[in-house]
Design a protein around this motif. Structure first.
Motif, PDB file in Angstrom:
ATOM      1  N   UNK A   1       0.831  -1.269  -0.095  1.00 54.43           N
ATOM      2  CA  UNK A   1       0.140   0.054   0.094  1.00 54.43           C
ATOM      3  C   UNK A   1       0.969   1.386  -0.116  1.00 54.43           C
ATOM      4  N   UNK A   2       1.807   1.267   0.764  1.00 59.91           N
ATOM      5  CA  UNK A   2       2.755   2.463   0.993  1.00 59.91           C
ATOM      6  C   UNK A   2       3.726   2.549  -0.350  1.00 59.91           C
ATOM      7  N   UNK A   3       4.023   1.292  -0.888  1.00 59.23           N
ATOM      8  CA  UNK A   3       4.651   1.340  -2.116  1.00 59.23           C
ATOM      9  C   UNK A   3       3.875   1.979  -3.273  1.00 59.23           C
ATOM     10  N   UNK A   4       2.718   1.712  -3.470  1.00 60.56           N
ATOM     11  CA  UNK A   4       1.746   2.259  -4.547  1.00 60.56           C
ATOM     12  C   UNK A   4       1.503   3.526  -4.336  1.00 60.56           C
ATOM     13  N   UNK A   5       1.509   4.119  -3.094  1.00 58.66           N
ATOM     14  CA  UNK A   5       1.399   5.525  -2.681  1.00 58.66           C
ATOM     15  C   UNK A   5       2.777   6.333  -3.522  1.00 58.66           C
ATOM     16  N   UNK A   6       3.834   5.787  -3.086  1.00 55.42           N
ATOM     17  CA  UNK A   6       5.075   6.304  -3.733  1.00 55.42           C
ATOM     18  C   UNK A   6       5.172   6.336  -5.190  1.00 55.42           C
ATOM     19  N   UNK A   7       4.817   4.914  -5.406  1.00 58.15           N
ATOM     20  CA  UNK A   7       5.016   4.722  -7.361  1.00 58.15           C
ATOM     21  C   UNK A   7       4.081   5.571  -8.034  1.00 58.15           C
TER      22      UNK A   7
ATOM     23  N   UNK B   1      11.025  12.474 -19.419  1.00 54.28           N
ATOM     24  CA  UNK B   1      10.975  13.199 -18.057  1.00 54.28           C
ATOM     25  C   UNK B   1      10.618  12.392 -17.018  1.00 54.28           C
ATOM     26  N   UNK B   2      11.238  12.648 -15.824  1.00 58.57           N
ATOM     27  CA  UNK B   2      10.502  11.845 -14.759  1.00 58.57           C
ATOM     28  C   UNK B   2      10.412  12.963 -13.540  1.00 58.57           C
ATOM     29  N   UNK B   3       9.208  12.925 -12.771  1.00 59.07           N
ATOM     30  CA  UNK B   3       8.883  13.893 -11.696  1.00 59.07           C
ATOM     31  C   UNK B   3       8.614  13.536 -10.581  1.00 59.07           C
ATOM     32  N   UNK B   4       8.682  13.914  -9.536  1.00 62.45           N
ATOM     33  CA  UNK B   4       8.237  13.221  -8.339  1.00 62.45           C
ATOM     34  C   UNK B   4       6.995  14.145  -7.546  1.00 62.45           C
ATOM     35  N   UNK B   5       5.687  13.818  -7.515  1.00 58.08           N
ATOM     36  CA  UNK B   5       4.674  14.765  -6.808  1.00 58.08           C
ATOM     37  C   UNK B   5       4.500  14.144  -5.488  1.00 58.08           C
ATOM     38  N   UNK B   6       5.500  14.404  -4.833  1.00 59.79           N
ATOM     39  CA  UNK B   6       5.538  13.639  -3.337  1.00 59.79           C
ATOM     40  C   UNK B   6       5.543  14.680  -2.219  1.00 59.79           C
ATOM     41  N   UNK B   7       5.547  15.937  -2.525  1.00 62.64           N
ATOM     42  CA  UNK B   7       5.580  16.962  -1.420  1.00 62.64           C
ATOM     43  C   UNK B   7       4.450  17.044  -0.673  1.00 62.64           C
ATOM     44  N   UNK B   8       4.712  16.779   0.723  1.00 62.63           N
ATOM     45  CA  UNK B   8       3.613  16.760   1.588  1.00 62.63           C
ATOM     46  C   UNK B   8       2.741  15.576   1.740  1.00 62.63           C
ATOM     47  N   UNK B   9       2.994  14.857   0.805  1.00 61.28           N
ATOM     48  CA  UNK B   9       2.202  13.458   0.479  1.00 61.28           C
ATOM     49  C   UNK B   9       2.169  12.601   1.678  1.00 61.28           C
ATOM     50  N   UNK B  10       1.091  12.107   2.295  1.00 61.73           N
ATOM     51  CA  UNK B  10       1.155  11.251   3.279  1.00 61.73           C
ATOM     52  C   UNK B  10       1.600   9.909   2.805  1.00 61.73           C
ATOM     53  N   UNK B  11       2.438   9.167   3.242  1.00 61.34           N
ATOM     54  CA  UNK B  11       2.911   7.871   3.153  1.00 61.34           C
ATOM     55  C   UNK B  11       2.378   6.827   4.100  1.00 61.34           C
ATOM     56  N   UNK B  12       2.930   7.291   5.265  1.00 53.23           N
ATOM     57  CA  UNK B  12       2.338   6.553   6.524  1.00 53.23           C
ATOM     58  C   UNK B  12       2.319   7.345   7.558  1.00 53.23           C
ATOM     59  N   UNK B  13       2.002   7.069   8.714  1.00 50.57           N
ATOM     60  CA  UNK B  13       1.743   7.736   9.927  1.00 50.57           C
ATOM     61  C   UNK B  13       3.284   8.101  10.252  1.00 50.57           C
TER      62      UNK B  13
END
Length: 391
Positions: free
Chosen positions: A157-163, A201-213
């Motif tokens: 589940x956490x890997x899916x959020x990151x991916x 091009x590869x980007x990461x839309x991760x800023x502020x994103x909840x991954x786990x508590x």
């Protein structure tokens, strides 16, 4: 008093598919008074550590919810069976502005809508840092993309959020997928090699994103690369011959020598990692004891690296009599100085070198360079948390 407009279509012929239910043509009414969001309505602020909850009341039920932040990331969730409550699957991103559109329906079928905006407060906890690779530049068509994480991510589940947050675009467009190589490393490749002269091009839309508590994503520096011509070298180990092609046209056929018994060259597809015009090679670097009959210490020219463990394509004038005849090396691919220099100047990092017809062990997919292409497309996607098991 709530007003709504009934749109009556003009008749243009016999009403073959007519209906007496006028509500299907009604413009949605303002359902703000009937939809409650779990935010501070006065400050329009939300807690980033709690899932977003939306509740319908007064004979209304929720039909659909679209919650999107400024970066285009959608907050997914689940609607209760009776349509009175929607809850996001994860908390929203921290310090992020969201727009929420909630579709509703009255008991008589009349549609409604509420649109709301809110901003989450900054989130605390650790930040997940992701370094994307390779560096900006031009590479061969076999170069995978990489993502190195500073925190271990183990659950699917956490890997899916990151991916899902790691976005890849290419021109021309091709089908591709991430694969988890271990808890902290992802690689991305297309179904087949990248097209020649593509832009990726590869980007990461991760800023502020909840991954786990206690763990949120940090900002990610994007990467943009291009591919050059398609250069592929095929080494037929049994025939002691390398054939180099550029865009499917043969450029040169080269007599070579590869690994002898006990030091067989690995089979399969390798990717050029780098090049050194001059390098010192020693037997101890590959586990041969100093003073052993197999020990060596040599200055080597025009060395093109294929594995982390020390397989190179390089000049080997000391074994010239065996080139094209017999495999006598300690695992490298040797050739004449002239051919080694030509190969060195022809290839770039990311170009493909494929070994066939030998008796060596298979090139590993991960851990000794870039063996990504030694899996079928089905096997590759199985390592994605979005398309397979993510393990």
């Amino acid at each position: 008093m709530t007003c709504f407009l009934i749109l009556v279509p003009l008749a243009v012929g016999p009403a073959a598919c007519g209906s007496d239910d006028k509500t299907q043509d009604a413009a949605p009414h303002d359902a703000t008074a009937h939809v409650v969001l779990s935010i501070d309505e006065e400050s329009r602020a939300a807690d980033p550590d709690k899932p977003l909850e939306i509740t319908a009341r007064d004979d209304h039920r929720i039909t659909d919810v679209r919650a999107v932040d400024a970066a285009g990331r959608r907050l997914t969730g689940e609607l209760s069976a009776d349509g009175t409550r929607w809850r996001s699957a994860t908390p929203p991103a921290g310090a992020t502005r969201y727009t929420v559109v909630v579709g509703t329906e009255r008991g008589d079928g009349t549609p409604g809508r509420r649109t709301a905006e809110f901003t989450t407060r900054p989130a605390g906890g650790k930040k997940l840092t992701v370094d994307l690779g390779p560096e900006n530049g031009t590479y061969g068509v076999g170069r995978p993309l990489t993502a190195e994480l500073d925190q271990a991510i183990r659950s699917r589940e956490q890997r899916a959020i990151v991916e899902r947050a790691l976005k890849v675009e290419s021109t021309p467009a091709v089908e591709g997928s991430w694969r988890w190589m271990d808890d902290r490393t992802l690689h991305y490749r297309p179904r087949t090699y990248w097209p020649a002269h593509a832009t990726i091009t590869v980007r990461g839309a991760l800023k502020g994103l909840w991954i786990r508590d206690g763990l949120r994503g940090a900002a990610v520096e994007p990467v943009r690369i291009r591919t050059g011509d398609r250069i592929e070298a095929v080494v037929d180990v049994a025939e002691t011959r390398m054939t180099v092609r550029k865009n499917d046209k043969v450029l040169r056929t080269i007599p070579v020598t590869t690994g002898k018994p006990g030091f067989r060259t690995r089979e399969g597809i390798k990717v050029v990692l780098g090049k050194q015009a001059a390098v010192r090679m020693t037997g101890t670097s590959i586990g041969i004891p100093e003073g052993s009959p197999e020990s060596y210490d040599l200055p080597v020219e025009w060395a093109t690296q294929l594995t982390d463990s020390g397989e190179f394509v390089h000049a080997a004038p000391w074994s010239a009599e065996y080139h094209g005849r017999e495999n006598v090396s300690h695992g490298c691919t040797g050739m004449s100085t002239e051919n080694a220099r030509w190969f060195f100047e022809t290839v770039r990092p990311g170009d493909i070198v494929r070994y066939v017809g030998g008796e060596g062990e298979r090139m590993p997919v991960f851990g000794n360079g870039l063996g990504d292409w030694n899996l079928s497309w089905k096997e590759w996607r199985e390592g994605s948390a979005l398309h397979g098991t993510g393990a």
